[in-house]
Design a protein around this motif. Structure first.
Motif, PDB file in Angstrom:
ATOM      1  N   ILE A   3     -17.948   5.660   5.169  1.00  0.00           N
ATOM      2  CA  ILE A   3     -19.213   6.162   4.400  1.00  0.00           C
ATOM      3  C   ILE A   3     -18.866   7.180   3.340  1.00  0.00           C
ATOM      4  O   ILE A   3     -18.128   8.130   3.597  1.00  0.00           O
ATOM      5  N   THR A   4     -19.693   7.397   2.188  1.00  0.00           N
ATOM      6  CA  THR A   4     -19.236   8.441   1.372  1.00  0.00           C
ATOM      7  C   THR A   4     -20.533   9.414   1.172  1.00  0.00           C
ATOM      8  O   THR A   4     -21.722   9.093   1.555  1.00  0.00           O
ATOM      9  N   ALA A   5     -20.358  10.495   0.649  1.00  0.00           N
ATOM     10  CA  ALA A   5     -21.489  11.436   0.412  1.00  0.00           C
ATOM     11  C   ALA A   5     -22.542  10.773  -0.474  1.00  0.00           C
ATOM     12  O   ALA A   5     -23.765  11.161  -0.062  1.00  0.00           O
ATOM     13  N   GLU A   6     -22.127  10.066  -1.273  1.00  0.00           N
ATOM     14  CA  GLU A   6     -23.499   9.329  -1.877  1.00  0.00           C
ATOM     15  C   GLU A   6     -24.411   8.407  -1.544  1.00  0.00           C
ATOM     16  O   GLU A   6     -25.237   8.138  -1.911  1.00  0.00           O
ATOM     17  N   GLN A   7     -23.543   8.031  -0.193  1.00  0.00           N
ATOM     18  CA  GLN A   7     -24.624   6.999   0.527  1.00  0.00           C
ATOM     19  C   GLN A   7     -25.436   7.735   1.542  1.00  0.00           C
ATOM     20  O   GLN A   7     -26.417   7.025   2.355  1.00  0.00           O
ATOM     21  N   ILE A   8     -25.563   9.166   1.607  1.00  0.00           N
ATOM     22  CA  ILE A   8     -26.312   9.831   2.468  1.00  0.00           C
ATOM     23  C   ILE A   8     -27.132  10.578   1.291  1.00  0.00           C
ATOM     24  O   ILE A   8     -26.750  11.734   0.759  1.00  0.00           O
ATOM     25  N   PRO A   9     -28.574  10.073   1.537  1.00  0.00           N
ATOM     26  CA  PRO A   9     -29.473  10.814   0.830  1.00  0.00           C
ATOM     27  C   PRO A   9     -29.674  12.134   1.075  1.00  0.00           C
ATOM     28  O   PRO A   9     -29.807  12.682   2.240  1.00  0.00           O
ATOM     29  N   GLY A  10     -29.498  13.128  -0.005  1.00  0.00           N
ATOM     30  CA  GLY A  10     -29.564  14.619   0.216  1.00  0.00           C
ATOM     31  C   GLY A  10     -28.309  15.366   0.510  1.00  0.00           C
ATOM     32  O   GLY A  10     -28.583  16.610   0.943  1.00  0.00           O
ATOM     33  N   TYR A  11     -27.236  14.613   0.897  1.00  0.00           N
ATOM     34  CA  TYR A  11     -25.999  15.571   1.392  1.00  0.00           C
ATOM     35  C   TYR A  11     -25.814  16.251   0.375  1.00  0.00           C
ATOM     36  O   TYR A  11     -25.572  16.225  -0.780  1.00  0.00           O
ATOM     37  N   ARG A  12     -25.146  17.654   1.149  1.00  0.00           N
ATOM     38  CA  ARG A  12     -24.585  18.322   0.351  1.00  0.00           C
ATOM     39  C   ARG A  12     -23.260  18.941   1.016  1.00  0.00           C
ATOM     40  O   ARG A  12     -23.524  19.334   2.424  1.00  0.00           O
ATOM     41  N   VAL A  13     -22.214  19.455   0.301  1.00  0.00           N
ATOM     42  CA  VAL A  13     -21.120  19.754   0.840  1.00  0.00           C
ATOM     43  C   VAL A  13     -21.045  21.411   1.101  1.00  0.00           C
ATOM     44  O   VAL A  13     -22.009  22.080   0.114  1.00  0.00           O
ATOM     45  N   GLY A  14     -20.771  22.023   2.246  1.00  0.00           N
ATOM     46  CA  GLY A  14     -21.216  23.311   2.297  1.00  0.00           C
ATOM     47  C   GLY A  14     -20.876  23.930   3.705  1.00  0.00           C
ATOM     48  O   GLY A  14     -20.539  23.061   4.689  1.00  0.00           O
ATOM     49  N   THR A  15     -21.349  25.224   4.109  1.00  0.00           N
ATOM     50  CA  THR A  15     -21.320  25.679   5.548  1.00  0.00           C
ATOM     51  C   THR A  15     -22.636  25.801   5.898  1.00  0.00           C
ATOM     52  O   THR A  15     -23.496  26.345   5.069  1.00  0.00           O
ATOM     53  N   TRP A  16     -22.913  25.398   7.068  1.00  0.00           N
ATOM     54  CA  TRP A  16     -24.346  25.500   7.600  1.00  0.00           C
ATOM     55  C   TRP A  16     -24.399  26.395   8.995  1.00  0.00           C
ATOM     56  O   TRP A  16     -23.377  26.110   9.670  1.00  0.00           O
ATOM     57  N   ALA A  17     -25.511  27.025   9.169  1.00  0.00           N
ATOM     58  CA  ALA A  17     -25.414  27.722  10.438  1.00  0.00           C
ATOM     59  C   ALA A  17     -26.819  27.171  11.290  1.00  0.00           C
ATOM     60  O   ALA A  17     -27.681  26.777  10.639  1.00  0.00           O
ATOM     61  N   VAL A  18     -26.695  27.101  12.575  1.00  0.00           N
ATOM     62  CA  VAL A  18     -27.721  26.676  13.267  1.00  0.00           C
ATOM     63  C   VAL A  18     -28.883  27.411  13.307  1.00  0.00           C
ATOM     64  O   VAL A  18     -28.568  28.667  13.328  1.00  0.00           O
ATOM     65  N   ASP A  19     -29.987  27.029  13.250  1.00  0.00           N
ATOM     66  CA  ASP A  19     -31.077  27.729  13.349  1.00  0.00           C
ATOM     67  C   ASP A  19     -31.724  27.657  14.808  1.00  0.00           C
ATOM     68  O   ASP A  19     -32.466  26.770  15.106  1.00  0.00           O
TER      69      ASP A  19
END
Length: 185
Positions: A3-19
């Motif tokens: 799978i590529t990033a382009e195949q995942i709607p809304g995918y963004r590269v980065g760092t995420w923190a749990v809410d």
């Protein structure tokens, strides 16, 4: 299939923190050989890194074992003792991913789970919920991940025989993560 990033709607590269207000770290175990007891950890944190290649993404997470909540104060107190989590000696359980993989359209996150000073490899079944922006402009991701472990593998061996046969607690513990995370950078 990869799978590529382009195949995942809304995918963004980065760092995420749990809410933590929109997430839960839960577990369930067989009780009295007839039903399941569920619980959760009230205090936890996690950081996710989404990579250019989604299969190179990673996660580190921890939960304070003394924050266990099964809706029964005496049981929660017992779980914090040396019979179970030994919270004074081992205050956190941790997970560090070692890989993400896709098989036949299903996703799995492999990693090392450490509980009570014992580290074992585990695999979480990963169900991606999607991406979206909240009312405050924060970019969010949501997912559910589930794994099953043998509690004895982590030194959680306490049990009690039942009068009519069998044991009070089952061996299998299902861990379920319902997570919403915010993009932080």
């Amino acid at each position: 299939m990869s799978i590529t990033a382009e195949q995942i709607p809304g995918y963004r590269v980065g760092t995420w923190a749990v809410d933590p207000t929109h997430s839960e770290v839960g577990f369930s175990v067989r009780h009295l050989a007839i039903s399941k007891v569920k619980g959760k950890f009230e205090t936890f944190e996690a950081t996710f890194t989404t990579a250019e290649n989604p299969l190179e993404s990673s996660v580190t997470a921890s939960a304070d074992v003394a924050s266990v909540n099964t809706n029964e104060k005496n049981r929660d107190g017992h779980l914090a003792t040396g019979d179970f989590f030994a919270a004074d000696e081992f205050p956190k359980l941790t997970f560090v991913s070692t890989g993400v993989r896709e098989e036949n359209g299903d996703f799995f996150v492999d990693g090392d789970l450490t509980l009570r000073g014992v580290t074992k490899p585990v695999t979480f079944d990963f169900e991606f919920g999607g991406f979206g922006e909240d009312a405050y402009g924060n970019y969010k991701a949501g997912f559910t991940a589930t794994t099953r472990v043998k509690r004895e593998d982590f030194g959680l061996t306490w049990n009690a025989p039942l009068e009519k046969g069998g044991l009070l607690l089952g061996s299998d513990v299902t861990i379920t993560l319902d997570v919403q995370a915010a993009l932080v950078k």
